[in-house]
Structures are given as structure tokens and as C-alpha cells.
Write an enzyme that holds these catalytic residues in place. Structure first.
Site, PDB file in Angstrom:
ATOM      1  N   THR A 134       0.855  -1.190   0.000  1.00 29.76           N
ATOM      2  CA  THR A 134       0.000   0.000   0.000  1.00 29.76           C
ATOM      3  C   THR A 134       0.891   1.241   0.000  1.00 29.76           C
ATOM      4  OG1 THR A 134      -1.701  -1.143   1.275  1.00 29.76           O
ATOM      5  CG2 THR A 134      -1.840   1.262   1.169  1.00 29.76           C
ATOM      6  N   LYS A 209      -7.104   2.050  -3.022  1.00 29.32           N
ATOM      7  CA  LYS A 209      -6.736   1.426  -1.739  1.00 29.32           C
ATOM      8  C   LYS A 209      -6.744   2.464  -0.603  1.00 29.32           C
ATOM      9  CE  LYS A 209      -5.003  -1.293   1.351  1.00 29.32           C
ATOM     10  NZ  LYS A 209      -5.947  -2.132   2.097  1.00 29.32           N
ATOM     11  N   LYS A 277      -0.109   5.364   8.444  1.00 31.15           N
ATOM     12  CA  LYS A 277       0.552   5.683   7.166  1.00 31.15           C
ATOM     13  C   LYS A 277      -0.498   5.883   6.070  1.00 31.15           C
ATOM     14  CE  LYS A 277       1.568   2.108   4.915  1.00 31.15           C
ATOM     15  NZ  LYS A 277       0.973   1.187   3.950  1.00 31.15           N
TER      16      LYS A 277
HETATM   17  N1  LIG Z   1      -1.638  -6.346   7.592  1.00 29.73           N
HETATM   18  C1  LIG Z   1      -2.712  -6.035   6.882  1.00 29.73           C
HETATM   19  O1  LIG Z   1      -3.861  -6.303   7.305  1.00 29.73           O
HETATM   20  C2  LIG Z   1      -2.605  -5.384   5.547  1.00 29.73           C
HETATM   21  C3  LIG Z   1      -1.483  -4.695   5.156  1.00 29.73           C
HETATM   22  N2  LIG Z   1      -1.455  -4.093   3.924  1.00 29.73           N
HETATM   23  C4  LIG Z   1      -0.290  -3.363   3.464  1.00 29.73           C
HETATM   24  O2  LIG Z   1       0.641  -4.350   3.050  1.00 29.73           O
HETATM   25  C5  LIG Z   1       1.977  -3.925   3.319  1.00 29.73           C
HETATM   26  C6  LIG Z   1       2.663  -4.931   4.222  1.00 29.73           C
HETATM   27  O3  LIG Z   1       1.889  -5.037   5.392  1.00 29.73           O
HETATM   28  P1  LIG Z   1       2.214  -6.124   6.519  1.00 29.73           P
HETATM   29  O4  LIG Z   1       2.614  -7.404   5.902  1.00 29.73           O
HETATM   30  O5  LIG Z   1       1.070  -6.075   7.442  1.00 29.73           O
HETATM   31  O6  LIG Z   1       3.450  -5.424   7.210  1.00 29.73           O
HETATM   32  P2  LIG Z   1       4.667  -6.025   8.055  1.00 29.73           P
HETATM   33  O7  LIG Z   1       5.121  -4.859   8.860  1.00 29.73           O
HETATM   34  O8  LIG Z   1       4.283  -7.277   8.722  1.00 29.73           O
HETATM   35  O9  LIG Z   1       5.753  -6.374   6.927  1.00 29.73           O
HETATM   36  C7  LIG Z   1       6.461  -5.366   6.282  1.00 29.73           C
HETATM   37  C8  LIG Z   1       7.448  -5.968   5.327  1.00 29.73           C
HETATM   38  O10 LIG Z   1       8.223  -4.888   4.770  1.00 29.73           O
HETATM   39  C9  LIG Z   1       9.608  -5.188   4.990  1.00 29.73           C
HETATM   40  N3  LIG Z   1      10.376  -3.955   5.118  1.00 29.73           N
HETATM   41  C10 LIG Z   1      10.129  -2.903   5.909  1.00 29.73           C
HETATM   42  N4  LIG Z   1      11.045  -1.947   5.742  1.00 29.73           N
HETATM   43  C11 LIG Z   1      11.920  -2.404   4.821  1.00 29.73           C
HETATM   44  C12 LIG Z   1      13.077  -1.875   4.212  1.00 29.73           C
HETATM   45  N5  LIG Z   1      13.537  -0.647   4.499  1.00 29.73           N
HETATM   46  N6  LIG Z   1      13.722  -2.621   3.280  1.00 29.73           N
HETATM   47  C13 LIG Z   1      13.263  -3.852   2.977  1.00 29.73           C
HETATM   48  N7  LIG Z   1      12.165  -4.422   3.511  1.00 29.73           N
HETATM   49  C14 LIG Z   1      11.490  -3.697   4.421  1.00 29.73           C
HETATM   50  C15 LIG Z   1       9.629  -6.016   6.243  1.00 29.73           C
HETATM   51  O11 LIG Z   1      10.854  -6.692   6.338  1.00 29.73           O
HETATM   52  P3  LIG Z   1      11.394  -7.214   7.785  1.00 29.73           P
HETATM   53  O12 LIG Z   1      10.719  -8.522   8.001  1.00 29.73           O
HETATM   54  O13 LIG Z   1      12.846  -7.298   7.608  1.00 29.73           O
HETATM   55  O14 LIG Z   1      10.994  -6.162   8.797  1.00 29.73           O
HETATM   56  C16 LIG Z   1       8.439  -6.927   5.979  1.00 29.73           C
HETATM   57  O15 LIG Z   1       8.763  -7.932   5.063  1.00 29.73           O
HETATM   58  C17 LIG Z   1       1.840  -2.522   3.911  1.00 29.73           C
HETATM   59  O16 LIG Z   1       1.969  -1.594   2.876  1.00 29.73           O
HETATM   60  C18 LIG Z   1       0.424  -2.516   4.484  1.00 29.73           C
HETATM   61  O17 LIG Z   1      -0.103  -1.211   4.560  1.00 29.73           O
HETATM   62  C19 LIG Z   1      -2.490  -4.208   3.040  1.00 29.73           C
HETATM   63  C20 LIG Z   1      -3.608  -4.910   3.374  1.00 29.73           C
HETATM   64  C21 LIG Z   1      -3.774  -5.492   4.667  1.00 29.73           C
HETATM   65  O1  LIG Z   2      -4.707  -2.348   4.538  1.00 27.84           O
HETATM   66  C1  LIG Z   2      -5.274  -3.087   5.328  1.00 27.84           C
HETATM   67  C2  LIG Z   2      -6.644  -3.493   5.119  1.00 27.84           C
HETATM   68  C3  LIG Z   2      -7.186  -4.395   6.167  1.00 27.84           C
HETATM   69  C4  LIG Z   2      -8.531  -4.907   5.748  1.00 27.84           C
HETATM   70  O2  LIG Z   2      -8.962  -4.667   4.604  1.00 27.84           O
HETATM   71  O3  LIG Z   2      -9.153  -5.590   6.571  1.00 27.84           O
END
Ligand SMILES: NC(=O)C1=CN([C@@H]2O[C@H](COP(=O)(O)OP(=O)(O)OC[C@H]3O[C@@H](n4cnc5c(N)ncnc54)[C@H](OP(=O)(O)O)[C@@H]3O)[C@@H](O)[C@H]2O)C=CC1
Ligand SMILES: O=CCCC(=O)O
Length: 330
Positions: A134, A209, A277
Site C-alpha cells: 500500500t 486502496k 501511514k
Molecule cells: N496487515 C494487513 O492487514 C494489511 C497490510 N497491507 C499493506 O501491506 C503492506 C505490508 O503489510 P504487513 O505485511 O502487514 O506489514 P509487516 O510490517 O508485517 O511487513 C512489512 C514488510 O516490509 C519489509 N520492510 C520494511 N522496511 C523495509 C526496508 N527498508 N527494506 C526492505 N524491507 C522492508 C519487512 O521486512 P522485515 O521482516 O525485515 O521487517 C516486511 O517484510 C503494507 O503496505 C500494508 O499497509 C495491506 C492490506 C492489509
Molecule cells: O490495509 C489493510 C486493510 C485491512 C482490511 O482490509 O481488513
């Protein structure tokens, strides 16, 4: 082409149909569809809360998946499932036909795509990059430009749906960009999701989104206020959750998160820092077209307070704690 949508009804999760469809040797056995079978190697960058189950579903469906994550240990469960590993985004992109990226925020998405040893360095004509993080439209366009300058194709495809839908392969993809890449990866999106929208030019998926998540973020604040007020006037907040679940404002989010919020428990599905964010990015999006979104602005302030209370990595429903803290300080 105008916006296209494909909604899928009944699921055949984890069945032979998908295994056949993803296997390198059996693309001719694939079911008919916009994308046909996917017969190439699939890369996956970013194995956090969302990326890990998404990659896992691709592996379970029989895809040839290569993973990378900044914190290498998070690759281990995927390697156990049969994934391959490469030591940089560039190496993953170089080894794969299509590479997905699920990163935390605009900064990390740019770093992984365009930075030193970033995915763009492994891209070439015929390859594709699908960013499912996102981010804002400007970031997505920047990444798209970097990828397409190599001759590769770019699709943005942020997802609606959280940890459980990711595990169950029930995400909603909001895609935009290269339509032929969209068609090429359609089967992979269908392994990870229940529906997909193609919304036109790069930036439209990101904008969709952010609009969805700004509604969600304010809904959660309003719900939190209702829970606290109900309790204060002597009602049982659990009964409020039940009443809401039966009426016109019923939403899965309220029924799912309400009971644990009443107990002040916030097991992380969607980290609060990511919700804040998204509100920050939605406010900038609104500003770019001079749209007033005062409710979202107020909600954003509360998420910022929650972050300052050390709740960034809790679920975003922990925003209710910011309201409690506000009350104590008044
Ligand atoms: N969780 C949710 O319900 C949802 C999340 N999203 C979006 O999806 C994305 C991921 O979310 P989510 O999986 O929850 O987040 P997490 O915080 O669990 O994972 C983030 C990921 O990004 C990596 N990362 C962060 N900073 C860096 C960097 N500087 N360089 C390389 N890798 C990096 C992390 O690596 P490391 O493991 O090393 O920290 C990890 O793999 C976000 O944009 C979020 O807004 C969208 C829909 C739903
Ligand atoms: O970006 C996160 C979305 C979470 C949701 O759709 O439930």
C-alpha cells in the site's frame, strides 16, 4: 479498456485445479480464463504479516516460488514449504519471470524496487513486477518508471483484506498499470484472492486502496468512541457489538475486533503504524484535489497519539487506547 472486474463465487482452494495451473509443465491443463495458466517462476519480496501467507498460498498451489526478505529468518517457513531463496531483490527478479513485492510503506517499496541491488536491477524485457504494497500514486509511478525503463512490465496491485483473508486466499486486488501483465498474472492473483479489479493507469489502484483504508480508519475510531461511550453510560459494550452486528451498519470488522477490543486486547492483523501511514497518504491525496476530509484528519491525529503511546505494532484497533488516554489527561 474501461475498468474490468472479475468476481469469483465458489472457491476450489488448494485443489488440484490450482496445482495443475501453476505447475511449470502443465500450463496446457490450466483452466480457461483471462490469464490462462502461469508457467513461469514467481518471485516474492517482503514476507511480513501479509507477504508470508500470500507467498505460502502460491507455493501450496504448486508455483515455483523464490523468496527474499530483509530479515532473512522470515524466509525459513517458506523454504520449508519448498520455496527457493535468493540473497537480494535483484537476484530474485533476475531468476524469476514475475516478481511480487509486499513492503511496509513507500520508502521500503522504493528501496526494494529501485535501491542498490533492487529488483529493477534484475528486470529485463519479458519480465513483470507486481507491487502489492500500500503506497501512494506518486510512489507507485516512480517504481513503475524504474521497472519499465528496463523493458519489463509493471502492475500495481494493493490488496483489501487482512491477515486472515491473506491466509485463506480471499484478498481483493486493486490493480492498475500494464493490462497484459494483469492478464498474465490473473491466475496467481486468483490463488491469493477472491476478486480482482483492473482500474486503468498506474496510480488508480493506489488511490482506490487509500480511499478504502481512510474509510476503514475513521470507522474504527467512531466504533471505538461508541464502545467507550456505551460503557460510560452503563451499557454492556458486548451488547453494543451484538446490536451493531444485526443492523444496517453491521461490518465484519466490528464483529471481528469488537470482542477483543472490549477486553483491551489487540492481536495484530493490520499494524496500527500502517493504518496511520494510509491516513497520512489519504490526506495528501485529498489535498492534491482540494478535497476536505475533516473526519479523516481527526482520526489521523488519534492514530498518531496511539503511536506515541507505543502502540505502533499492535493492531489498529488499539486506537481506542488513545481515546482512553485522552480522557485520563482531561
Ligand atoms: N496487515 C494487513 O492487514 C494489511 C497490510 N497491507 C499493506 O501491506 C503492506 C505490508 O503489510 P504487513 O505485511 O502487514 O506489514 P509487516 O510490517 O508485517 O511487513 C512489512 C514488510 O516490509 C519489509 N520492510 C520494511 N522496511 C523495509 C526496508 N527498508 N527494506 C526492505 N524491507 C522492508 C519487512 O521486512 P522485515 O521482516 O525485515 O521487517 C516486511 O517484510 C503494507 O503496505 C500494508 O499497509 C495491506 C492490506 C492489509
Ligand atoms: O490495509 C489493510 C486493510 C485491512 C482490511 O482490509 O481488513
Amino acid at each position: 479498456a474501461g475498468p474490468a472486474m472479475r468476481l469469483r463465487g465458489g472457491r476450489s482452494r488448494g485443489g488440484a485445479r490450482l496445482v495443475l495451473a501453476c505447475s511449470a509443465s502443465s500450463s496446457s491443463s490450466s483452466p480457461p480464463g483471462e490469464g490462462g495458466g502461469f508457467s513461469g517462476r514467481v518471485g516474492f519480496l517482503g514476507l511480513g504479516i501479509m507477504g508470508a501467507p500470500m507467498a505460502s498460498n502460491l507455493i501450496k498451489a504448486g508455483c515455483d516460488v523464490t523468496v527474499w526478505n530483509r530479515t532473512k529468518s522470515k524466509c525459513d517457513p517458506l523454504l520449508t514449504l519448498g520455496a527457493k531463496y535468493e540473497s537480494s531483490p535483484a537476484d530474485v527478479a533476475s531468476a524469476c519471470d514475475v516478481t511480487f513485492a509486499m513492503l511496509a510503506d513507500p520508502e521500503s517499496a522504493v528501496e526494494v524496487a529501485c535501491g542498490a541491488n533492487g529488483a529493477a536491477q534484475g528486470m529485463a524485457p519479458g519480465k513483470g513486477y507486481v507491487d502489492v504494497s500500500t503506497v501512494d500514486a506518486a510512489t507507485s509511478k516512480l517504481i513503475g518508471k524504474s521497472i519499465t525503463s528496463t523493458g519489463a512490465s509493471f502492475l500495481e496491485a494493493p490488496v483489501s483484506g487482512s491477515k486472515k483473508p491473506a491466509e485463506d486466499g480471499l484478498l481483493i486486488f486493486l490493480t492498475a498499470g500494464d493490462e497484459s501483465l494483469y492478464n498474465r498474472v490473473a491466475l496467481l492473483l486468483d490463488v491469493m484472492g477472491k476478486s480482482r479489479f483492473f482500474l486503468g493507469d498506474v496510480g488508480n489502484g493506489a488511490a482506490m486502496k487509500l480511499v478504502v483504508n481512510m474509510v476503514m480508519g475513521s470507522m474504527m475510531v467512531s466504533f471505538s468512541e461508541g464502545l467507550l461511550l456505551s460503557e460510560k453510560v452503563g451499557l454492556d459494550p458486548n451488547t453494543l457489538v451484538e446490536v451493531i452486528s444485526q443492523g444496517a451498519i453491521s461490518a465484519p470488522m466490528f464483529s471481528l475486533k469488537g470482542p477483543s477490543m472490549v477486553k483491551a486486547a489487540y492481536p495484530t492483523a493490520f499494524p496500527l503504524k500502517h493504518q496511520q501511514k494510509d491516513l497520512r497518504l489519504a490526506l495528501a491525496l485529498a489535498e492534491s484535489v482540494s478535497q476536505s476530509i475533516p473526519t479523516v484528519a481527526a482520526a489521523n491525529e488519534l492514530y498518531k497519539v496511539a503511536k506515541s503511546l507505543g502502540l505502533a505494532d499492535q493492531d489498529f484497533s488499539a486506537v481506542i487506547e488513545a481515546l482512553k488516554a485522552k480522557e485520563q489527561n482531561e
